[in-house]
Each structure stands twice: as structure tokens, then as C-alpha cells.
Design a protein around this motif. Structure first.
Motif, PDB file in Angstrom:
ATOM      1  N   PRO A  41       0.829  -1.215   0.000  1.00  0.00           N
ATOM      2  CA  PRO A  41       0.000   0.000   0.000  1.00  0.00           C
ATOM      3  C   PRO A  41       0.862   1.264   0.000  1.00  0.00           C
ATOM      4  O   PRO A  41       1.785   1.393   0.805  1.00  0.00           O
ATOM      5  N   GLY A  42       0.562   2.158  -0.913  1.00  0.00           N
ATOM      6  CA  GLY A  42       1.246   3.437  -0.969  1.00  0.00           C
ATOM      7  C   GLY A  42       2.586   3.434  -1.680  1.00  0.00           C
ATOM      8  O   GLY A  42       3.159   4.498  -1.909  1.00  0.00           O
ATOM      9  N   LEU A  87       2.229   4.900  -5.173  1.00  0.00           N
ATOM     10  CA  LEU A  87       1.824   6.287  -4.942  1.00  0.00           C
ATOM     11  C   LEU A  87       3.044   7.130  -4.588  1.00  0.00           C
ATOM     12  O   LEU A  87       3.220   8.242  -5.102  1.00  0.00           O
ATOM     13  N   ASP A  88       3.910   6.614  -3.723  1.00  0.00           N
ATOM     14  CA  ASP A  88       5.122   7.344  -3.341  1.00  0.00           C
ATOM     15  C   ASP A  88       6.048   7.555  -4.535  1.00  0.00           C
ATOM     16  O   ASP A  88       6.811   8.516  -4.558  1.00  0.00           O
ATOM     17  N   ARG A 102      -2.286   7.627  -8.326  1.00  0.00           N
ATOM     18  CA  ARG A 102      -2.867   8.452  -7.264  1.00  0.00           C
ATOM     19  C   ARG A 102      -3.586   7.584  -6.240  1.00  0.00           C
ATOM     20  O   ARG A 102      -4.210   8.099  -5.316  1.00  0.00           O
ATOM     21  N   ARG A 103      -3.529   6.288  -6.417  1.00  0.00           N
ATOM     22  CA  ARG A 103      -4.231   5.364  -5.532  1.00  0.00           C
ATOM     23  C   ARG A 103      -3.255   4.732  -4.540  1.00  0.00           C
ATOM     24  O   ARG A 103      -2.058   4.663  -4.768  1.00  0.00           O
ATOM     25  N   GLU A 104      -3.830   4.220  -3.435  1.00  0.00           N
ATOM     26  CA  GLU A 104      -3.013   3.513  -2.455  1.00  0.00           C
ATOM     27  C   GLU A 104      -2.498   2.201  -3.013  1.00  0.00           C
ATOM     28  O   GLU A 104      -1.394   1.774  -2.713  1.00  0.00           O
ATOM     29  N   ARG A 105      -3.311   1.556  -3.818  1.00  0.00           N
ATOM     30  CA  ARG A 105      -2.916   0.289  -4.438  1.00  0.00           C
ATOM     31  C   ARG A 105      -3.117   0.376  -5.948  1.00  0.00           C
ATOM     32  O   ARG A 105      -4.048   1.026  -6.435  1.00  0.00           O
TER      33      ARG A 105
END
Length: 452
Positions: A232-233, A236-237, A242-245
């Protein structure tokens, strides 16, 4: 000291490749005018489409690769260009013929340099300079190129993916590809960085060890490292979503060149749309059915790239860009590999970075998301290479990683200028930029945007 020794001692260690090309090009004179700019130098597309892939061939001749040419290879490069002079003159003459045929056929779509340069070189190689039958040959070639490119258009792509008979099968294939990916990802362990990775990053700028690179490719490090994006993330990082997954893309049917989402959030249509509107190598791409299905399976692959070389390049970029985090670049030194130190130092040298760091964080945040912007654009360039079928040679890896940062810096500089201009007009604090830092027309697979 003998005269020969003195001459060797005075010879420069390296000579800029662009200078060598310009010197020899000037010798060709008016014969290559259709391939030259107003200053009599080769057009950027002449270098990109003719000199690099067809004359100098730096992938096969790394001594002629972009950048400085070692002194012992200078005369060989000049000789290679001079030997190609008659063929380049014939290419220029054929280009004039094809442009006339294009006007006669009332064709306005596409850039004629993109569409005809390489075909003109082929004509020059097989037929020599244009002869009495040149108008007929040129008309036939122009028609052939128009027909070949006719299928690969945005409208043809939209018709294909929205055809009810096709769309159902494509969605089923997309679901199956992502189900297979989920099964592969389940329980996959993220590997520790092997020592060879740091060694390769230390060598990139000066020339990577081919054996070392081959070993990392054979290990499938790029594919295995992609397992970390499932956390998760994590993606995104990296600025890739733009989603967590990360989730499976939609098939899609609409796209806007000025508002493309991050790479992993793009529909299959959006991914190919960017390629159709930016790339000039449509003749090397397969037909629509194969192209769409390839993109479906690419979307479910590690790093959403099909080639292991591209996946490893993403790993290299991810590690090398670690020093681009604002908190780290604000320090006095950047720890890490040679590649990371070089990228961080280039970033810190930019005066606009120091101005952005002094802005209130909400205002400067979008400008300072440089690492995310960097990884987004790196993915876009690698995806574009895959669409065009361009190999990723060891010699171009550093130029790729460094060139992506130069491109991002230009965009971020413009972005900060816009923030400061708005603040000056309003008389208040700088407003934060809207939207992701680099979701711009430059984020196209052409790989040529803002190249210095």
C-alpha cells in the motif's frame, strides 16, 4: 620529443560529438539543404532519424554515442560521415521529391520529416539520386506511407476498442491478464538489493560494465523488484498512481493529451493514444489488434513494462533518484552511489530549487515533488521505447536517466515561475500549483520532449 609524440600530446582527450557532426555537415553544403536548418546545421530530426540510426549507429558503435567522442575515434567518426555524404545528398533530393508528391496528394496530416526521412534514405540506398522516374516513385511511396499509417490513428483505435464485438473480448483478456498477475504477486518476496546494483549505479555515468548489466538482467532484478509496488502506498510514493494500491486499468475510449493521469492510472486507450499522437515510428508498430493486446498484457507485467531491460532501468532510476527528495537535497551532501550523487547535485545547482524551498510548503509542494515527476517521466520514456521497438543499450542508460532529470527540471522551473507570477499579480502568498507536477503534454512516449 618526436613530432608524432608532440602531436599526440596536443590532441584533445575528447571532442563534442555535435561539433564533429556540424564540421563535416558544413562540407556537404547545399546538397543537404533540405535536411538542414537555417544555420546550415543538421536538423534535430536529421540527427534523430538519419545520422544516429542509419549512419553512426551508436548502439553498434558505442564510440560514436552521444556526448564527447574520445580523441582516437574522432577521425573515424568524420570518415564515417563523409563516406555517407553522397547517400545523404541523395536522401535530401528524394525528400524534396516526396514533399512535392505529398502536396500533390493534398496530405496535411503528420510531419513530413517524421514520415519520410528514413524512407528517403532507403530510396537513396537502393536507387541512388532521383532519376527521370522520380515523380512516379515518390507518388507511390507517399501513397504507401499514407496507407500504412492510416490504420494507426486515434479514431481507428477508438473504433476498435468500442466495437461491441471486440470490446467484450478485450475486457475478458484484460481481466484474465490481471488475474494471472495477482496469482504471481501473491506471496512474492521483495529481493534485497544485490551488491551488483550499487556497482552498476557507480559506473553508469562513465560507462557500465556489460557483464555486470547482463548479470542483473539474467537475475530478473527489475521484475522481482516490482513486487515492492504491491505494498500500500508504494506506487503512490513513486508518483506512478494516485491510488493507495495499483489496480487494473480500464479499457477506455477517451483521452486528453494535456491531462493524462499518472502512468498506472491510464486506461489502455490513454496509453496508446499518447503513442499515436507523439511517436513517428508507426510503421514499426504492429496492427491495431496486436497493439491493443500487447498493451493489455504490458499493463499486467512488472512495472507495467514488457522488457526486462526497461524494468531494470526503472529500478536504476528509483535508486538513483533517492537523493531528489527535498529534505535530502537541502543538506550539504548526498550519500549514495555515484549516479544518485550526480542527479542530486544537478538538482541542487538549480537556483529555482532554493527559491522553491523558501516558499510555504503548500505553495512549493507541487514544484518540489521532483522524484515523483522523475519516475513518471522515466516510465513514459521507457514505455515509448517499447512502443517503437527501440532497444535499450547499455551505452544510453546514463543519458536516459540524466536526460529525464533535465527535462523535469525545465518543467519544474516553468511551474515555479507560474506560481511566483500568480503571487506577484495577487499581491498575496504564492498559490499551490494545481494537479500533479508533470502531467503535461511532455509526458508522452516520444522520449524527445524538451531534450537538451
Amino acid at each position: 620529443m618526436s613530432p608524432a609524440t608532440a602531436t599526440t600530446a596536443r590532441a584533445p582527450a575528447t571532442v563534442p560529438r555535435a561539433l564533429l557532426i556540424a564540421e563535416v555537415w558544413a562540407e556537404f553544403g547545399a546538397d543537404v539543404a533540405p535536411l538542414s536548418n537555417g544555420l546550415g546545421q543538421p536538423l534535430a530530426r536529421t540527427v534523430k532519424l538519419l545520422l544516429d540510426p542509419l549512419v553512426l549507429r551508436p548502439v553498434l558503435n558505442p564510440r560514436f554515442a552521444a556526448g564527447p567522442v574520445r580523441g582516437e575515434h574522432v577521425d573515424e567518426l568524420r570518415a564515417t560521415l563523409r563516406e555517407a555524404g553522397p547517400r545523404l545528398a541523395a536522401t535530401a533530393a528524394w525528400f524534396t521529391q516526396l514533399k512535392r508528391a505529398r502536396r500533390a496528394a493534398r496530405i496535411t496530416e503528420g510531419n513530413p520529416q517524421d514520415r519520410y526521412f528514413q524512407r528517403c534514405y532507403e530510396l537513396a540506398s537502393t536507387l541512388g539520386p532521383p532519376g527521370a522516374d522520380a515523380p512516379r516513385v515518390a507518388a507511390e511511396v507517399v501513397d504507401e506511407i499514407r496507407e500504412a499509417a492510416g490504420e494507426l490513428t486515434v479514431e481507428a483505435l477508438r473504433r476498435f476498442v468500442t466495437d461491441p464485438a471486440q470490446a467484450a473480448a478485450l475486457r475478458a483478456e484484460l481481466t484474465a491478464a490481471w488475474a494471472a498477475r495477482a496469482a504471481t504477486d501473491q506471496g512474492a518476496e521483495v529481493p534485497a538489493d544485490p551488491p551488483e546494483l550499487a556497482a552498476l549505479l557507480d559506473q553508469l555515468a562513465s560507462g557500465p560494465d556489460r557483464a555486470l548489466l547482463a548479470a542483473l538482467l539474467a537475475q530478473g532484478l527489475g521484475s522481482r523488484d516490482a513486487a515492492s509496488l504491491a505494498a500500500p502506498g508504494a506506487a503512490l510514493d513513486c508518483g506512478l498512481t494516485r491510488r493507495e494500491r495499483v489496480v487494473a486499468p480500464e479499457l477506455g475510449e477517451r483521452a486528453s493529451k494535456r491531462n493524462l493521469p499518472p502512468p498506472f492510472d491510464r486506461s489502455v486507450f490513454e496509453r496508446l493514444f499518447a503513442g499515436f499522437t507523439a511517436t513517428f515510428h508507426r510503421s514499426t508498430m504492429p496492427g491495431l489488434p496486436a497493439l491493443v493486446r500487447q498493451e493489455i498484457h504490458r499493463s499486467a507485467a512488472p512495472w507495467q513494462l514488457a522488457d526486462e531491460a526497461g524494468r531494470l532501468a526503472m529500478v536504476l532510476g528509483r535508486r538513483a533518484s533517492a537523493g531528489l527528495d527535498p529534505e535530502r537535497t537541502a543538506g550539504t551532501d548526498a550519500a549514495g552511489t555515484d549516479a544518485a550523487v550526480r542527479l542530486a547535485a544537478r538538482w541542487r545547482r538549480e537556483p529555482f530549487v532554493h527559491r522553491a524551498l523558501r516558499l510555504p510548503r503548500p505553495a512549493g509542494a507541487g514544484v518540489l515533488e521532483v522524484r515523483q515527476a522523475y519516475l513518471r517521466r522515466l516510465w513514459v520514456r521507457l514505455h515509448g521505447r517499447e512502443l517503437r521497438g527501440e532497444p535499450l543499450a547499455a551505452e544510453v542508460l546514463w543519458d536516459l536517466l540524466d536526460g529525464v532529470l533535465r527535462s523535469v527540471i525545465m518543467d519544474q522551473r516553468d511551474r515555479l515561475r507560474a506560481v511566483l507570477d500568480r503571487a506577484a499579480v495577487s499581491g498575496g502568498p504564492a498559490d499551490p500549483p494545481t494537479g500533479p507536477a508533470t502531467d503535461s503534454p511532455a509526458d508522452s512516449p516520444s522520449g524527445e520532449e524538451r531534450r537538451p
